[in-house]
Design a protein around this motif. Structure first.
Motif, PDB file in Angstrom:
ATOM      1  N   PHE A 109       0.961  -0.851   0.199  1.00 12.44           N
ATOM      2  CA  PHE A 109      -0.035  -0.122  -0.124  1.00 12.44           C
ATOM      3  C   PHE A 109       1.218   1.273  -0.228  1.00 12.44           C
ATOM      4  CE2 PHE A 109      -2.154   3.075   2.655  1.00 12.44           C
ATOM      5  CZ  PHE A 109      -3.262   3.288   1.922  1.00 12.44           C
ATOM      6  N   ILE A 110       0.720   2.442  -0.327  1.00 16.89           N
ATOM      7  CA  ILE A 110       0.654   3.728  -1.008  1.00 16.89           C
ATOM      8  C   ILE A 110       0.085   4.512  -0.570  1.00 16.89           C
ATOM      9  CG2 ILE A 110       2.234   4.919  -2.258  1.00 16.89           C
ATOM     10  CD1 ILE A 110       3.568   2.795  -4.505  1.00 16.89           C
ATOM     11  N   ALA A 111       0.267   5.752   0.461  1.00 18.74           N
ATOM     12  CA  ALA A 111      -0.716   6.164   0.782  1.00 18.74           C
ATOM     13  C   ALA A 111      -0.679   7.558   0.121  1.00 18.74           C
ATOM     14  CB  ALA A 111      -0.084   7.057   2.460  1.00 18.74           C
ATOM     15  N   ASP A 112      -1.907   8.298  -0.258  1.00 18.24           N
ATOM     16  CA  ASP A 112      -2.037   8.659  -1.543  1.00 18.24           C
ATOM     17  C   ASP A 112      -1.018   8.770  -2.433  1.00 18.24           C
ATOM     18  OD1 ASP A 112      -3.687  10.050   0.801  1.00 18.24           O
ATOM     19  OD2 ASP A 112      -1.694  11.361   1.513  1.00 18.24           O
ATOM     20  N   GLU A 113      -1.707   7.596  -3.065  1.00 18.20           N
ATOM     21  CA  GLU A 113      -0.404   7.128  -4.304  1.00 18.20           C
ATOM     22  C   GLU A 113      -1.009   8.053  -5.028  1.00 18.20           C
ATOM     23  OE1 GLU A 113       0.162   3.419  -7.566  1.00 18.20           O
ATOM     24  OE2 GLU A 113      -0.800   2.909  -5.672  1.00 18.20           O
ATOM     25  N   HIS A 114      -2.572   8.765  -5.221  1.00 18.69           N
ATOM     26  CA  HIS A 114      -3.056   9.541  -6.221  1.00 18.69           C
ATOM     27  C   HIS A 114      -2.919  10.509  -6.525  1.00 18.69           C
ATOM     28  CE1 HIS A 114      -5.576  10.085  -2.780  1.00 18.69           C
ATOM     29  NE2 HIS A 114      -6.069  11.155  -3.483  1.00 18.69           N
ATOM     30  N   THR A 115      -2.354  11.285  -5.351  1.00 24.75           N
ATOM     31  CA  THR A 115      -1.184  12.349  -5.622  1.00 24.75           C
ATOM     32  C   THR A 115       0.141  12.581  -5.900  1.00 24.75           C
ATOM     33  OG1 THR A 115      -0.715  12.797  -3.424  1.00 24.75           O
ATOM     34  CG2 THR A 115      -3.092  12.496  -3.859  1.00 24.75           C
ATOM     35  N   LEU A 116       0.399  10.453  -5.808  1.00 27.94           N
ATOM     36  CA  LEU A 116       1.892  11.187  -6.448  1.00 27.94           C
ATOM     37  C   LEU A 116       2.034  11.320  -8.488  1.00 27.94           C
ATOM     38  CD1 LEU A 116       3.283   8.292  -4.161  1.00 27.94           C
ATOM     39  CD2 LEU A 116       2.893  10.896  -3.147  1.00 27.94           C
ATOM     40  N   SER A 117       3.473  11.439  -8.489  1.00 25.33           N
ATOM     41  CA  SER A 117       3.520  11.467  -9.648  1.00 25.33           C
ATOM     42  C   SER A 117       4.483  10.592  -9.597  1.00 25.33           C
ATOM     43  CB  SER A 117       5.183  12.246 -10.129  1.00 25.33           C
ATOM     44  OG  SER A 117       6.058  11.600  -9.751  1.00 25.33           O
ATOM     45  N   PRO A 118       4.155   9.955 -11.605  1.00 32.18           N
ATOM     46  CA  PRO A 118       4.565   8.022 -11.839  1.00 32.18           C
ATOM     47  C   PRO A 118       6.239   7.554 -11.283  1.00 32.18           C
ATOM     48  CG  PRO A 118       3.835   9.161 -13.322  1.00 32.18           C
ATOM     49  CD  PRO A 118       3.672  10.121 -12.385  1.00 32.18           C
TER      50      PRO A 118
ATOM     51  N   GLU B 214       7.529   9.283  -8.174  1.00 29.18           N
ATOM     52  CA  GLU B 214       7.185   9.171  -6.845  1.00 29.18           C
ATOM     53  C   GLU B 214       6.585   7.682  -6.403  1.00 29.18           C
ATOM     54  OE1 GLU B 214       6.493  13.785  -5.589  1.00 29.18           O
ATOM     55  OE2 GLU B 214       4.805  12.871  -6.464  1.00 29.18           O
ATOM     56  N   VAL B 215       5.558   7.379  -7.382  1.00 29.66           N
ATOM     57  CA  VAL B 215       4.977   6.165  -6.908  1.00 29.66           C
ATOM     58  C   VAL B 215       6.021   5.541  -7.295  1.00 29.66           C
ATOM     59  CG1 VAL B 215       3.387   4.556  -7.960  1.00 29.66           C
ATOM     60  CG2 VAL B 215       2.927   6.709  -8.014  1.00 29.66           C
ATOM     61  N   LEU B 216       6.951   5.230  -7.801  1.00 29.10           N
ATOM     62  CA  LEU B 216       8.398   3.950  -8.450  1.00 29.10           C
ATOM     63  C   LEU B 216       8.860   3.945  -7.480  1.00 29.10           C
ATOM     64  CD1 LEU B 216      10.030   1.967 -10.613  1.00 29.10           C
ATOM     65  CD2 LEU B 216      10.699   3.868 -11.361  1.00 29.10           C
ATOM     66  N   ALA B 217       9.077   5.296  -7.154  1.00 31.49           N
ATOM     67  CA  ALA B 217      10.395   5.102  -5.737  1.00 31.49           C
ATOM     68  C   ALA B 217       9.733   4.780  -4.680  1.00 31.49           C
ATOM     69  CB  ALA B 217      11.090   7.207  -5.516  1.00 31.49           C
ATOM     70  N   ALA B 218       8.138   4.607  -4.194  1.00 34.58           N
ATOM     71  CA  ALA B 218       7.778   4.515  -3.154  1.00 34.58           C
ATOM     72  C   ALA B 218       7.725   3.005  -3.039  1.00 34.58           C
ATOM     73  CB  ALA B 218       6.211   4.511  -3.552  1.00 34.58           C
ATOM     74  N   ARG B 219       7.455   2.022  -4.401  1.00 30.83           N
ATOM     75  CA  ARG B 219       7.499   1.195  -4.779  1.00 30.83           C
ATOM     76  C   ARG B 219       9.424   0.264  -5.180  1.00 30.83           C
ATOM     77  NH1 ARG B 219       3.369   1.123  -9.886  1.00 30.83           N
ATOM     78  NH2 ARG B 219       1.399   1.221  -8.743  1.00 30.83           N
ATOM     79  N   GLU B 220       9.812   0.892  -4.936  1.00 35.00           N
ATOM     80  CA  GLU B 220      11.393   0.396  -4.438  1.00 35.00           C
ATOM     81  C   GLU B 220      11.733   0.638  -3.152  1.00 35.00           C
ATOM     82  OE1 GLU B 220      13.794   3.188  -7.317  1.00 35.00           O
ATOM     83  OE2 GLU B 220      13.523   2.119  -8.779  1.00 35.00           O
TER      84      GLU B 220
END
Length: 370
Positions: free
Chosen positions: A218-227, A229-235
């Protein structure tokens, strides 16, 4: 009898539950999905009392204190009834919202699934605390004839207070919590806990059972992040999960545990994932991916065969749908040391696609102990 660490399919020489020289022990894992005992406060009031004035509710701690991982205290609230009676209770929140108890119908369904599992050792994830587990056992499991004399929850690090638990018919002779095992920065590596139990098996030797709930995707507030930022969060999530699996292997080495080891729980990744490589390096073998499905109880308790076998080419315990895409994954796993003979491995399949009281399906293995 199958070779150590390998599956023997049902009907091909697997031990029976009773009547054989070898002793069979069934170990199960189940993410019960928010098994909370807490309720909205008004739901706990007598039916004769409705909508107590907010002015008559006092707290001795701000709700924000309940959002602090491993710290702070939940708010104790007091309600004064019209007849002057004072009632107190605990108010807990997460991200500013009141956290309510699990719906009674969902709890009952979870209990029916556990009863059908008939496990000697049941490892659970997403249990609020010892009181929640004991209440669930008393109110939901015992009426179905399920009795786990030995039950343990240790408070973990999760800000939602979803902890791991072990229930056992066999004596638990010792427990250890690895909640504070540090990562490279000195902070706790486990977002919940790694709960270890030494269980006295019927053959007179101990079983070492570990239950965990590894880092969520789970990534909090994923819809507000750039691609990016999402990639960095997943890593970052993958790194953390890899660190947690490495920590499990380190803890096994520290105790020089190489025999009669079972590591289980919701690992939030597939058994062949790079993040779980440390478990394979520790000479553990994941068993459920070699298994098959068995029928699970519907709302009325009737066992229903797997209706969803065609949805995925591999066995799964968790279904996730996001942005019109549905994925199926084996997140709920059981890893064993090579000396243990596994005679069966199964997932108890849900009867409705969204889940039966939980968005996870339970998994279990049968061990033959000579």
């Amino acid at each position: 009898m199958g070779q150590a660490g390998h599956i023997v399919e049902p009907g091909m020489g697997g031990v029976q539950r009773q009547g054989e020289q070898a002793v069979a022990v069934r170990i199960a894992t189940f993410n019960a999905n928010n098994l909370f005992s807490r309720w909205s406060f008004q739901a706990e009031l007598p039916r004769t009392v409705a909508n107590p004035p907010l002015a008559e509710i006092a707290t001795d701690a701000p709700p924000e204190a309940t959002d602090v991982p491993g710290g702070g205290q939940p708010s104790v609230v007091e309600v004064v009834l019209p007849d002057g009676t004072r009632m107190s209770g605990i108010l807990r929140t997460f991200r500013g919202k009141l956290v309510k108890g699990k719906d009674p119908k969902a709890r009952a369904w979870i209990a029916r699934r556990i009863a059908a599992l008939d496990a000697d050792v049941l490892c659970l994830q997403e249990v609020e605390d010892q009181d929640a587990l004991d209440t669930f056992h008393r109110d939901d499991l015992r009426p179905l004839g399920v009795d786990y004399r030995y039950r343990v929850v240790v408070e973990g690090n999760d800000p939602r207070r979803i902890d791991v638990a072990i229930c056992s018919r066999l004596p638990i002779t010792r427990i250890s919590s690895w909640r504070f095992w540090p990562d490279s920065t000195g902070e706790p590596v486990f977002g919940r806990d790694l709960l270890q139990a030494q269980i006295a098996a019927p053959d007179g030797k101990p079983l070492h059972v570990f239950v965990n709930h590894l880092k969520s995707n789970f990534i909090a507030d994923e819809h507000t992040l750039s691609p990016d930022e999402v990639l960095a969060a997943r890593e970052g999530i993958a790194r953390r999960r890899s660190e947690q699996a490495t920590a499990i292997a380190q803890i096994l080495r520290r105790q020089r545990l190489t025999r009669r080891v079972v590591v289980t729980g919701d690992l939030n990744d597939t058994p062949d994932a790079d993040t779980l490589a440390a478990l394979r390096t520790a000479n553990l073998t994941e068993q459920i991916h070699q298994g098959t499905t068995v029928a699970g109880p519907n709302r009325s308790g009737t066992l229903v065969d797997d209706k969803f076998a065609d949805l995925s080419p591999t066995i799964w315990t968790h279904r996730h749908r996001d942005k019109g895409v549905t994925t199926f994954a084996l997140y709920d796993q059981i890893w064993t040391s090579p000396d243990l003979t596994v005679t069966a491995a199964h997932v108890m399949r849900r009867t409705q696609i969204s889940g039966d009281g939980s968005d996870h399906d339970p998994a279990y293995i049968d061990l033959a102990l000579d």
